[in-house]
Design an enzyme around this catalytic site. Structure first.
Site, short mmCIF file in Angstrom:
data_model
loop_
_atom_site.label_atom_id
_atom_site.label_comp_id
_atom_site.label_asym_id
_atom_site.label_seq_id
_atom_site.Cartn_x
_atom_site.Cartn_y
_atom_site.Cartn_z
N TYR A 1 8.91 -15.02 -8.51
CA TYR A 1 8.24 -13.80 -8.04
C TYR A 1 7.91 -12.92 -9.24
CZ TYR A 1 8.11 -13.65 -2.97
OH TYR A 1 7.76 -13.86 -1.68
N GLU B 1 5.74 -9.74 -8.96
CA GLU B 1 4.91 -8.58 -8.59
C GLU B 1 4.78 -7.63 -9.77
OE1 GLU B 1 7.41 -9.72 -6.65
OE2 GLU B 1 7.02 -9.29 -4.53
N ASP C 1 -21.01 -11.49 -7.00
CA ASP C 1 -20.04 -12.55 -6.67
C ASP C 1 -20.67 -13.86 -7.18
OD1 ASP C 1 -18.60 -14.61 -5.57
OD2 ASP C 1 -18.52 -13.75 -3.55
N LYS D 1 -14.65 -24.00 -8.35
CA LYS D 1 -15.97 -24.61 -8.07
C LYS D 1 -16.51 -25.16 -9.40
CE LYS D 1 -16.83 -21.77 -3.98
NZ LYS D 1 -16.04 -20.54 -3.96
N ARG E 1 -7.54 -23.51 -7.13
CA ARG E 1 -8.10 -22.53 -6.19
C ARG E 1 -7.56 -21.15 -6.55
NH1 ARG E 1 -10.11 -26.15 -2.82
NH2 ARG E 1 -11.20 -24.57 -1.63
N THR F 1 -14.59 -17.34 -7.91
CA THR F 1 -13.48 -18.25 -7.67
C THR F 1 -13.40 -19.21 -8.86
OG1 THR F 1 -14.98 -19.58 -6.32
CG2 THR F 1 -13.43 -18.15 -5.15
N1 DSN Z 1 -16.25 -22.10 0.95
C1 DSN Z 1 -17.05 -21.74 -0.18
C2 DSN Z 1 -18.39 -22.38 -0.14
O1 DSN Z 1 -18.43 -23.51 0.31
O2 DSN Z 1 -19.38 -21.83 -0.57
C3 DSN Z 1 -17.16 -20.29 -0.35
O3 DSN Z 1 -16.67 -19.67 0.74
#
Ligand code: DSN
Length: 413
Positions: A52, A54, A197, A227, A233, A224
């Site tokens: 932990y 925090e 984003d 990707k 993730r 994120t």
């Molecule tokens: N799930 C992702 C996508 O496929 O674009 C983003 O939410």
């Protein structure tokens, strides 16, 4: 370690093996998915999951933070350097939490946010009526035209009417580069903050294969990490220094509890990879592969949203191209080993669970080492699978060719 899991919990172990086999033998074309690095998987499966933490480095609620501070400091420094950001927060658990922390950190409940129409490529977390965010903030929409161009005179007219506190751009299904300078001009004219984003294209920006909103004076970008960045993730919030404290407090204690330090260790590894020269080549190949895939689909008669791509994805209007709803196209493609996902097209008359198109992307295929010849082959397989959907022999041939292609370009799983 794997032997111990196999002996103790064979049901879970078999499912893991099954998924490894699926990822190896199917061609992953979902634009938001990728194969992470073996080094990232190693960092994820470590004892940091026991801890932990925090708070932030040097200022935590619990003791025993010598090594968590090391990894979080490395992760934030690498994120700042990679994206040219003054401040980075690496604790968001994933994309939805990441975007919420910005809204809550920089805005007040009831404030207006101007964001892209969801059928034009915007994202659920950009104020879809089904998300909690839409109950807290007031979202308003702009759209792109048929070629993917955004009319900034129109965006400004909407902005003057709804007086947003935040102008938000970014997408999960938009195949074109965005004009960040145009968004910034609109935001400045109405005194709004700017947020992009870039979850889908974070790796392209990191690798110099797409424009960086921070170069155009944006206040915040979010991405994120799993990707095009090929990490675990997770989510990054990158901002100007003046917003750093508000963002940090919004993530913790505002929205989240203990950060997932094993994930942060893995994010740090992925960010180190993304700073290497080879990653620039990888990012450029994602984009060139998407163009080749788009050209191959168009040559074979498919209709693409905006008529092509500038980035890593293409959206095929399957109703216009093949007389097939997206959900049916997705299933037919999955049956031959091509993993895609159904996708709304601009102003789609169908609901999201049916949708008029499918989305394809090249990050995962590029990770496998595929290039232009393979993208042309994939375009051919895609069109044959849908056009000859009632021809069992042809579908068997397509399935065999997909397996052969995957065997020639093994995935790192
Ligand atoms: N799930 C992702 C996508 O496929 O674009 C983003 O939410």
């Amino acid at each position: 370690m794997r032997d111990r899991l196999r002996a103790y919990d064979p049901e879970i172990f078999d499912a893991i093996l099954g998924e490894e086999n699926r990822q190896q033998t199917e061609l992953e074309l979902i634009p938001s998915e990728n194969y992470t690095y073996p080094e990232v998987l190693t960092a994820l499966g470590t004892v940091f999951t026991n801890k932990y933490s925090e708070g932030y480095p040097g200022n935590r609620y619990y003791g025993g933070q010598t090594y968590t501070d090391v990894i979080e400091r490395l992760a934030t420094a690498r994120a700042r350097a990679l994206f040219g950001a003054e401040h980075a927060n690496v604790q968001a658990l994933s994309g939805a939490a990441m975007n919420q922390t910005v809204y809550y950190g920089l805005l007040e409940p009831g404030d207006s946010i101007l964001a892209m129409d969801l059928t034009h490529g915007g994202h659920l977390t950009h104020g879809s009526p089904v998300s909690h965010m839409a109950r807290v903030f007031s979202f308003h929409r702009y759209k792109a035209d048929a070629s993917g161009r955004i009319d900034f005179d129109e965006v400004q007219r909407i902005a003057e009417k709804v007086r947003p506190k935040l102008v938000l751009c970014g997408h999960s299904s938009f195949p074109r580069d965005l004009d960040y300078a145009g968004f910034k001009r609109v935001a400045d004219a109405v005194g709004a903050l700017t947020m992009a984003d870039v979850s889908h294209i974070g790796g392209l920006i990191a690798g110099g294969a797409g424009p960086n909103p921070l170069d155009h004076g944006f206040d915040v970008i979010t991405t994120t990490t799993h990707k095009s960045l090929r990490g675990p993730r997770g989510g990054l919030v990158l901002s100007r220094a003046e917003f750093g404290r508000r963002i940090d407090r919004s993530v913790f204690p505002g929205l989240q509890g203990g950060p997932h330090m094993h994930t942060i260790a893995a994010i740090a590894v992925a960010l180190k990879k993304a700073a290497e020269p080879e990653f620039r080549d990888y990012a450029a190949r994602i984009v060139s592969n998407a163009r080749t895939l788009a050209d191959g689909l168009i040559e074979r008669g498919a209709e693409l949203v905006t008529g092509g791509t500038d980035n890593h994805l293409v959206v095929v209007d399957t109703v216009a191209s093949f007389g097939l709803e997206g959900r049916h196209a997705q299933r037919l493609l999955e049956e031959v080993g091509l993993a895609t996902n159904k996708q709304l097209v601009p102003d789609d008359p169908l609901p999201a669970q049916r949708a008029s198109g499918v989305r394809l992307g090249t990050p995962a295929a590029t990770t496998r080492g595929m290039g232009d010849p393979e993208m042309t082959a994939v375009a051919d397989l895609f069109v044959r699978a849908l056009r000859h959907r009632d021809d069992t022999g042809e579908r068997d041939a397509v399935r065999a060719e997909v397996r052969e292609l995957c065997a020639r370009f093994p995935a790192p799983v």
